[in-house]
Design a protein around this motif. Sequence first.
Motif, short mmCIF file in Angstrom:
data_model
loop_
_atom_site.label_atom_id
_atom_site.label_comp_id
_atom_site.label_asym_id
_atom_site.label_seq_id
_atom_site.Cartn_x
_atom_site.Cartn_y
_atom_site.Cartn_z
N LYS A 81 53.69 -3.85 -14.97
CA LYS A 81 54.84 -3.42 -15.12
C LYS A 81 55.04 -3.71 -16.74
N TYR A 82 55.39 -2.59 -17.51
CA TYR A 82 55.55 -2.71 -18.94
C TYR A 82 57.14 -2.19 -19.04
N ALA A 83 58.06 -2.82 -19.83
CA ALA A 83 59.21 -2.56 -20.11
C ALA A 83 59.63 -2.67 -21.76
N ILE A 84 60.13 -1.77 -22.11
CA ILE A 84 60.95 -1.86 -23.36
C ILE A 84 62.48 -1.89 -23.20
N PHE A 85 63.17 -2.34 -23.91
CA PHE A 85 64.63 -2.05 -23.67
C PHE A 85 65.28 -2.69 -24.94
N SER A 96 64.04 -5.97 -26.86
CA SER A 96 63.05 -6.65 -25.78
C SER A 96 61.94 -6.04 -25.39
N ASN A 97 60.59 -6.55 -25.21
CA ASN A 97 59.58 -5.85 -24.33
C ASN A 97 58.93 -7.00 -23.54
N SER A 98 58.51 -6.69 -22.41
CA SER A 98 57.99 -7.43 -21.48
C SER A 98 56.61 -6.81 -21.00
N ASN A 99 55.74 -7.64 -20.37
CA ASN A 99 54.52 -7.32 -19.71
C ASN A 99 54.64 -8.22 -18.32
N LYS A 100 54.33 -7.53 -17.36
CA LYS A 100 54.29 -8.30 -16.00
C LYS A 100 53.00 -8.13 -15.34
N LEU A 101 52.30 -9.17 -14.77
CA LEU A 101 51.01 -8.82 -14.24
C LEU A 101 51.03 -9.77 -12.96
N PHE A 102 50.53 -9.22 -11.95
CA PHE A 102 50.45 -9.78 -10.54
C PHE A 102 48.95 -9.44 -9.91
N PHE A 103 48.39 -10.52 -9.38
CA PHE A 103 47.07 -9.94 -8.78
C PHE A 103 47.05 -10.94 -7.73
N GLY A 104 46.70 -10.66 -6.41
CA GLY A 104 46.40 -11.49 -5.19
C GLY A 104 45.49 -11.02 -4.23
N ASN A 119 57.37 -12.35 -22.21
CA ASN A 119 58.56 -11.76 -22.61
C ASN A 119 58.78 -11.89 -24.21
N LYS A 120 59.19 -10.85 -24.90
CA LYS A 120 59.30 -10.97 -26.47
C LYS A 120 60.85 -10.42 -26.67
N ASN A 121 61.51 -10.83 -27.50
CA ASN A 121 62.86 -10.70 -27.67
C ASN A 121 63.32 -10.95 -29.26
N ASN A 122 64.01 -9.78 -29.68
CA ASN A 122 64.42 -9.82 -31.09
C ASN A 122 65.86 -9.49 -31.16
N GLY A 123 66.76 -10.17 -31.78
CA GLY A 123 68.15 -10.12 -31.73
C GLY A 123 68.84 -10.11 -33.07
#
Length: 794
Positions: A273-277, A308-316, A336-340
């Motif tokens: 998952k990749y998110a920018i917000f 903020s932007n985030s990268n979420k990785l899962f493998f099983g 996660n990276k956040n600038n405020g």
Amino acid sequence: MNNILKNKKLIRKNSTIKIFVFIFFQSIITYSQSSFIKGYTHDSEDKPIDYFNAIILLSGDSSLVKAGAFINGEFLFDNLDNNKYILKLSSVSFETKYINFKIENNTNLDLGKLKVNSIKLNEVEIIAKKPVFKVENGNMIVNVKGTSIAEAGTLNDALKECPGITVDNSNNISIFGKGKPIIFINGKEIQSKEELEVLQSDNIKSIEINRNPSAEYAASTHAVIKIETIKLTKDILNISINNNTSINRKGGNNTGIDINNKKGKWTNFFSYKYAIFSTLDFKESNYKQTFNTTINQTENKDTILNYSNSNKLFFGSDYQINKKNVLGIQYSGVYNKNNGLDLTNKKIENTSNNILNFRNKRNNDDNNNLNNIDFNYRLNADSISSLNINLDYAIKEYRSIIKVNEKNLDNNYNLNTKTNNFNKYNIYTTLIEYNTKFYETDSKFGIKYSGINNSGNTNTENTDNNVISYNSTNLINENIFASFLKLNKSFGNLSIETGLRFEYFQAISKLTQNELPENQDLKQSGLFPSLMLSYTDSNDNNVSFSYSRHITRPSFGEISSYIIYFDSLNYSTGNPFLKPTLYNSFELSLSLLKNMYFALDYSHITNEIDLITINDENNINIKKTTFINIENTEEISALISYNYSKKFWLIDVSCGISKYFLNDKNIPLINRNPNWYFDIKNDFNITKKIILTANFSYSSKGYSGISKMDEEYYFSPRISCKFFKNKLIVGLSWQDIFKTRILNYESIYSNIKTTEKSDYDGFHMLRLSIKYNFNDFRPSFKQNAINEEELNRL
């Protein structure tokens, strides 16, 4: 005579040893005195029958022997004596099937795959709605599959629609009257709240809510949510892609892909998952300090921009060694990276009419990374005995740089500071659980070890003259050893569950502030019992009573020396001298007519942890936000939920009320008005492919702990449509469509009264979601993790 007595003692000793050896090994081997029968039901398309009834009758007189309701096509009956039997299988929209079988010589019988033919209905379209919830042993089970909740979006969205569960704008989950729960997916504990975004709502079968968990769970657990997904039963490769676009004052986008594969003995799952917000928030706060002869009042008006932007990785991957043994490994990473940017207009005034005006600018740059790996092994010794072993290792790092520019508008004086914070955690966790049945009593035994090593440092520099004004380092080592035993036995319609958990806790901390050391060596141990009585009559009406004792240890953020400066007169930090919180909780629940649920809770709480604002120890003009213990707290809460369904319409109504009683020398003894909430959810099946949902939520004025909350209310509609044989799902939702939700509260502690009014961008959101499933995507992988409790405390 002495020899005879010695021989008798030796015989007794040997007999005792043999008995213990038998008790230990009897559950690993197959019972020699009884047998079991199992099988798998499927339809003409080889899909499992989702829900069906199975009954075993004696062949001679058709008298009832055993009966049960089953899901996912699989059924099993154990402890069958040698005899001739009839198996009856029935389900709505399927023909009833009868099978004759015989048990002899105490052998086990596997009937394999059993095809059940459907009943054909010509030219009739039926849109059926399942009951939203049912109650088993005092726990509420919310059906998701086949209801509008399945179209909600992510798992977090599905949880928002469950009675008594709230999800805030930061995706923090809480259960009314209980607080933050531990969450399990397919029986395995998840590791962080970010993992919930991997699972989509239409992959969920049911959600179970346990409001007073037993000693089986960690002593810090106040509530449990168990999520069961829809499982694969045959070899397949499938893919799902999804995208959520959000629009508010700013907006964001979340894109993801899930790949699921089952081939022979291997089951694999991959998710990314990749998110920018970005958000734009507005906040107004007021601090009133009362001294002997003066009153200082500070007013703040903040405009806060976050990106903020985030990268979420899962493998099983799971490997089925044989029918009894499964070996698995999984990895998850969250980055996660956040600038405020926080712009504040500040006004300070005292009783002498002295007024100071400031304009402050605060920039923060945060990086928060988590890597976790899990090894797990499962042994299903027989139909009633199983062994689970988990080994977890996680590493978490948090870095932040905070720059503050403070400008006095009265004399144009500028102050510039920079604060660097760093924290690193290593978490080691081991869990061994063993399930068996002994003398018709379900038994579960487990041991757990968790260790956390934390190192961190903070320094603040005046960048105008390059002088270090504050410096601190902290080293914390924690070790927790735990063991538990849980027993469950049924006496007709009455079920009794009892448990006992032992925990030993050790924490060694070394804190240095401006070269002044503060060391602590804390050791604690305790017993945490639980008891549950549940009675279910022939009409599935249920009444349950439960008791449990819990402990909540301070999080690392609550005890850390980590400092966040808002300006030169305001900062926040942890409190290294916090005590653990002890809970004694009682609950009485009632389920009636299969659509009404009621729960009454009482908790006595010692040393509850709360967030307050106080004067700085060295300068009373500086305000410090930190954590404290409240000596004694009592909470009473009640929850009622009711649902009603017709052919095209379902309505679910829930209402709750809670009241606090506080006893602490620093908190005013006042009558704290109760806080109550009301939720109503409507689902409308416009057509077989279109579902419209309309939700309304209201919470009243009242106290939550030391804080007095103002009322909140909001209305949120959603519509979802399916295309291309349900492979494409498009949804449009608008959270708080009329933008009425504002967070407003006040609290009083010692000589400071704090009020705050916040308009968060995340409260009001228009979202378009698109999801496409290739090859009927279903998640078959069971996520494993045993360190969520430890990670939550970071």
